[in-house]
Design a protein around this motif. Structure first.
Motif, mmCIF file in Angstrom:
data_model
loop_
_atom_site.group_PDB
_atom_site.id
_atom_site.type_symbol
_atom_site.label_atom_id
_atom_site.label_comp_id
_atom_site.label_asym_id
_atom_site.label_seq_id
_atom_site.Cartn_x
_atom_site.Cartn_y
_atom_site.Cartn_z
ATOM 1 N N LEU A 19 -42.723 -26.005 -33.794
ATOM 2 C CA LEU A 19 -41.516 -25.186 -33.893
ATOM 3 C C LEU A 19 -40.300 -26.088 -33.715
ATOM 4 O O LEU A 19 -40.442 -27.293 -33.478
ATOM 5 N N HIS A 53 -36.362 -25.396 -24.418
ATOM 6 C CA HIS A 53 -36.132 -23.981 -24.748
ATOM 7 C C HIS A 53 -36.288 -23.111 -23.498
ATOM 8 O O HIS A 53 -35.723 -22.028 -23.422
ATOM 9 N N ASP A 54 -37.150 -23.559 -22.560
ATOM 10 C CA ASP A 54 -37.335 -22.820 -21.298
ATOM 11 C C ASP A 54 -36.915 -23.760 -20.170
ATOM 12 O O ASP A 54 -37.742 -24.397 -19.518
ATOM 13 N N GLU A 56 -35.596 -23.380 -17.210
ATOM 14 C CA GLU A 56 -35.958 -23.125 -15.805
ATOM 15 C C GLU A 56 -37.346 -23.699 -15.498
ATOM 16 O O GLU A 56 -37.566 -24.295 -14.438
ATOM 17 N N SER A 57 -38.289 -23.529 -16.423
ATOM 18 C CA SER A 57 -39.635 -24.088 -16.216
ATOM 19 C C SER A 57 -39.604 -25.606 -16.262
ATOM 20 O O SER A 57 -40.211 -26.270 -15.426
ATOM 21 N N GLY A 176 -54.561 -28.304 -16.928
ATOM 22 C CA GLY A 176 -54.721 -26.951 -17.461
ATOM 23 C C GLY A 176 -53.379 -26.442 -17.972
ATOM 24 O O GLY A 176 -53.301 -25.699 -18.958
ATOM 25 N N TRP A 177 -52.324 -26.876 -17.322
ATOM 26 C CA TRP A 177 -50.945 -26.513 -17.709
ATOM 27 C C TRP A 177 -50.470 -27.379 -18.877
ATOM 28 O O TRP A 177 -50.130 -26.872 -19.960
ATOM 29 N N ARG A 180 -51.987 -26.823 -22.290
ATOM 30 C CA ARG A 180 -51.602 -25.570 -22.947
ATOM 31 C C ARG A 180 -50.181 -25.626 -23.516
ATOM 32 O O ARG A 180 -49.771 -24.712 -24.204
ATOM 33 N N LEU A 181 -49.447 -26.668 -23.225
ATOM 34 C CA LEU A 181 -48.158 -26.883 -23.882
ATOM 35 C C LEU A 181 -48.344 -27.851 -25.058
ATOM 36 O O LEU A 181 -48.024 -27.553 -26.203
ATOM 37 N N ALA B 40 -40.007 -19.556 -11.618
ATOM 38 C CA ALA B 40 -39.403 -19.927 -12.906
ATOM 39 C C ALA B 40 -40.075 -19.252 -14.099
ATOM 40 O O ALA B 40 -39.421 -18.956 -15.096
ATOM 41 N N VAL B 41 -41.390 -19.002 -14.010
ATOM 42 C CA VAL B 41 -42.058 -18.371 -15.153
ATOM 43 C C VAL B 41 -42.248 -16.862 -14.996
ATOM 44 O O VAL B 41 -42.283 -16.141 -15.984
ATOM 45 N N GLU B 46 -33.132 -16.290 -16.946
ATOM 46 C CA GLU B 46 -33.072 -16.048 -18.392
ATOM 47 C C GLU B 46 -34.462 -15.612 -18.854
ATOM 48 O O GLU B 46 -35.379 -16.422 -18.922
ATOM 49 N N ILE B 108 -54.770 -18.605 -25.856
ATOM 50 C CA ILE B 108 -54.265 -19.802 -25.165
ATOM 51 C C ILE B 108 -54.846 -19.889 -23.751
ATOM 52 O O ILE B 108 -55.114 -20.970 -23.241
ATOM 53 N N ILE B 120 -48.980 -20.457 -33.872
ATOM 54 C CA ILE B 120 -47.521 -20.486 -33.709
ATOM 55 C C ILE B 120 -46.845 -19.811 -34.915
ATOM 56 O O ILE B 120 -45.949 -18.979 -34.744
ATOM 57 N N GLN B 124 -44.201 -16.582 -35.118
ATOM 58 C CA GLN B 124 -42.914 -16.662 -35.828
ATOM 59 C C GLN B 124 -42.820 -15.564 -36.887
ATOM 60 O O GLN B 124 -41.787 -14.917 -37.030
ATOM 61 N N ASP B 130 -38.416 -19.062 -31.462
ATOM 62 C CA ASP B 130 -39.036 -20.295 -30.959
ATOM 63 C C ASP B 130 -38.882 -20.430 -29.439
ATOM 64 O O ASP B 130 -39.824 -20.820 -28.746
ATOM 65 N N ALA B 131 -37.711 -20.117 -28.916
ATOM 66 C CA ALA B 131 -37.494 -20.234 -27.468
ATOM 67 C C ALA B 131 -38.445 -19.298 -26.706
ATOM 68 O O ALA B 131 -38.962 -19.657 -25.643
ATOM 69 N N ILE B 133 -41.408 -18.338 -27.769
ATOM 70 C CA ILE B 133 -42.769 -18.893 -27.877
ATOM 71 C C ILE B 133 -42.977 -19.925 -26.767
ATOM 72 O O ILE B 133 -44.019 -19.942 -26.104
ATOM 73 N N VAL B 134 -41.967 -20.762 -26.532
ATOM 74 C CA VAL B 134 -42.079 -21.762 -25.454
ATOM 75 C C VAL B 134 -42.173 -21.052 -24.102
ATOM 76 O O VAL B 134 -42.989 -21.416 -23.251
ATOM 77 N N ARG B 135 -41.353 -20.025 -23.884
ATOM 78 C CA ARG B 135 -41.403 -19.272 -22.610
ATOM 79 C C ARG B 135 -42.800 -18.685 -22.375
ATOM 80 O O ARG B 135 -43.338 -18.747 -21.267
ATOM 81 N N CYS B 137 -45.683 -19.704 -23.672
ATOM 82 C CA CYS B 137 -46.639 -20.793 -23.394
ATOM 83 C C CYS B 137 -46.515 -21.282 -21.960
ATOM 84 O O CYS B 137 -47.525 -21.538 -21.301
ATOM 85 N N GLU B 138 -45.281 -21.447 -21.471
ATOM 86 C CA GLU B 138 -45.089 -21.923 -20.093
ATOM 87 C C GLU B 138 -45.698 -20.938 -19.095
ATOM 88 O O GLU B 138 -46.301 -21.339 -18.105
ATOM 89 N N ALA B 141 -49.532 -21.224 -19.396
ATOM 90 C CA ALA B 141 -49.943 -22.568 -18.981
ATOM 91 C C ALA B 141 -49.804 -22.736 -17.467
ATOM 92 O O ALA B 141 -50.686 -23.288 -16.806
ATOM 93 N N PHE B 142 -48.696 -22.237 -16.898
ATOM 94 C CA PHE B 142 -48.545 -22.292 -15.435
ATOM 95 C C PHE B 142 -49.687 -21.535 -14.753
ATOM 96 O O PHE B 142 -50.251 -22.001 -13.759
#
Lengths: 195, 161
Positions: A19, A53-54, A56-57, A176-177, A180-181, B40-41, B46, B108, B120, B124, B130-131, B133-135, B137-138, B141-142
């Motif tokens: 992306l 894009h994120d 805060e994370s 694991g984190w 996944r990114l 954060a997640v 935001e 995932i 992905i 879309q 896109d932002a 999608i990253v949120r 995933c985080e 993933a966390f």
């Protein structure tokens, strides 16, 4: 033409986002802070720009990542890399596996452990200590995680202290984190050969 | 470290003054940053397309996919109107628009190695930015990280008893 890398290798590929990463010239103040962009440091990877894009994370994750992999004491850096590599192999994150196999080989000043792992996977011929570390990290990375009391006992029997065991839990879990990114948001592609 | 404020220690049953508490306090900075990452997640300022209650429902769902009912119960208590989404496999007609998001989350979380470009582009095509999608995933993933730290600590806790 770029080619997606599908096989494990210690040769670190390029990472191509699936992306659109944040454009540095459009980044907010908060994003620039998280990216640690300064007038003398304007080179930021596509991977970090994607994660921006994120913000805060990203701001929390970078120091957490460094603490788990590099803080002093406890498990050696080389063995933390083995935990990271085991998770990356389970999740087939080719990029993460390449980076951390390469770091392991450099820290160990020896390619044989990662050569053996890439050639024979779970059946690799490893020292008893590396075997216990790799098996625990591999099982912990499965989904759902499948490590059990016997795997922890094995770590103690080959001589790991509780502090080392906890560091191994942290490094294998961290991937694991990371997997996944990295493995989800982009592709590992072969570097263009220089003529 | 205040155990009751730290999710991974509380979930793993690490009690103050125990042997294990002594071991993990060597990495107290990491336990603290892990808690900050949860904020954060799960509860970011935001939120993008994913409000806090929806994030809590997704977290409960991922915990359940990992077989961790205790962690799932912790998250589902904040899931509000989205609580039904915490049960994988049950189609939710109230939130049909989230079907593509939830199937991505499930893949995932537990079939990570099979992730591909189509996953992905599918998000879309469904209009997810896109932002966001990253949120997403985080978040997933966390949780993979947090679930495994808790699971490892529970094993250590069993050993030290």
């Amino acid at each position: 033409m770029t080619r997606i890398v599908h096989k494990f290798t210690r040769r670190v590929p390029e990472w191509r986002p699936r992306l659109e990463p944040v454009k540095l010239e459009e980044a907010t103040r908060e994003q620039l802070d998280a990216l640690r962009v300064t007038p003398s440091n304007t080179k930021v990877s596509d991977y970090v720009l994607t994660l921006a894009h994120d913000v805060e994370s990203l701001s929390v994750r970078s120091p957490l990542f460094n603490a788990i992999m590099y803080d002093r004491g406890g498990m050696s850096r080389e063995e933390r890399e083995l935990g990271a590599l085991a998770a990356s192999m389970v999740n087939r994150c080719i990029y993460c596996a390449a980076v951390h196999a390469d770091r392991h080989a450099k820290l160990a000043k020896d390619n044989s452990v990662t050569d053996e792992l890439f050639a024979n996977g779970d059946k690799a011929d490893l020292s008893p200590r590396n075997r216990a570390i790799f098996d625990f990290a591999r099982k912990a990375a499965e989904a759902p995680p499948s490590a059990g009391p016997e795997d922890i006992d094995k770590l103690s029997r080959v001589g790991l202290s509780d502090e080392e065991i906890f560091d191994l839990i942290l490094s294998s879990s961290l991937f694991g984190w990371a997997n996944r990114l990295m493995h989800v948001l982009g592709d590992p592609v072969g570097r263009k050969e220089t003529v | 470290m205040n155990v009751s404020d730290l999710t991974v220690l509380k979930q793993a049953g690490v009690t103050p003054d125990s042997t294990l508490s002594g071991v993990v306090s060597m990495r107290g900075n990491i336990i603290g940053m892990t808690q900050a990452a949860e904020v954060a997640v799960l509860r970011p300022k935001e939120t993008g397309a994913f409000p806090h209650d929806l994030r809590a429902a997704i977290a409960a769902r991922v915990a359940r996919l990992a077989g961790d009912e205790t962690l799932a119960a912790y998250y589902v208590s904040d899931a509000g109107q989205y609580a039904a989404l915490a049960v994988p496999g049950e189609p939710d007609i109230q939130h049909e628009e989230l079907a593509v998001v939830l199937s991505f989350v499930d893949k995932i979380a537990n079939q990570t190695r099979d992730a591909a470009g189509d996953d992905i582009s599918g998000l879309q095509a469904a209009g997810i930015a896109d932002a966001d999608i990253v949120r997403l995933c985080e978040l997933v993933a966390f949780l993979a990280f947090q679930i495994r730290v808790i699971s490892g600590l529970r094993l250590m806790n069993g050993k030290n008893k």
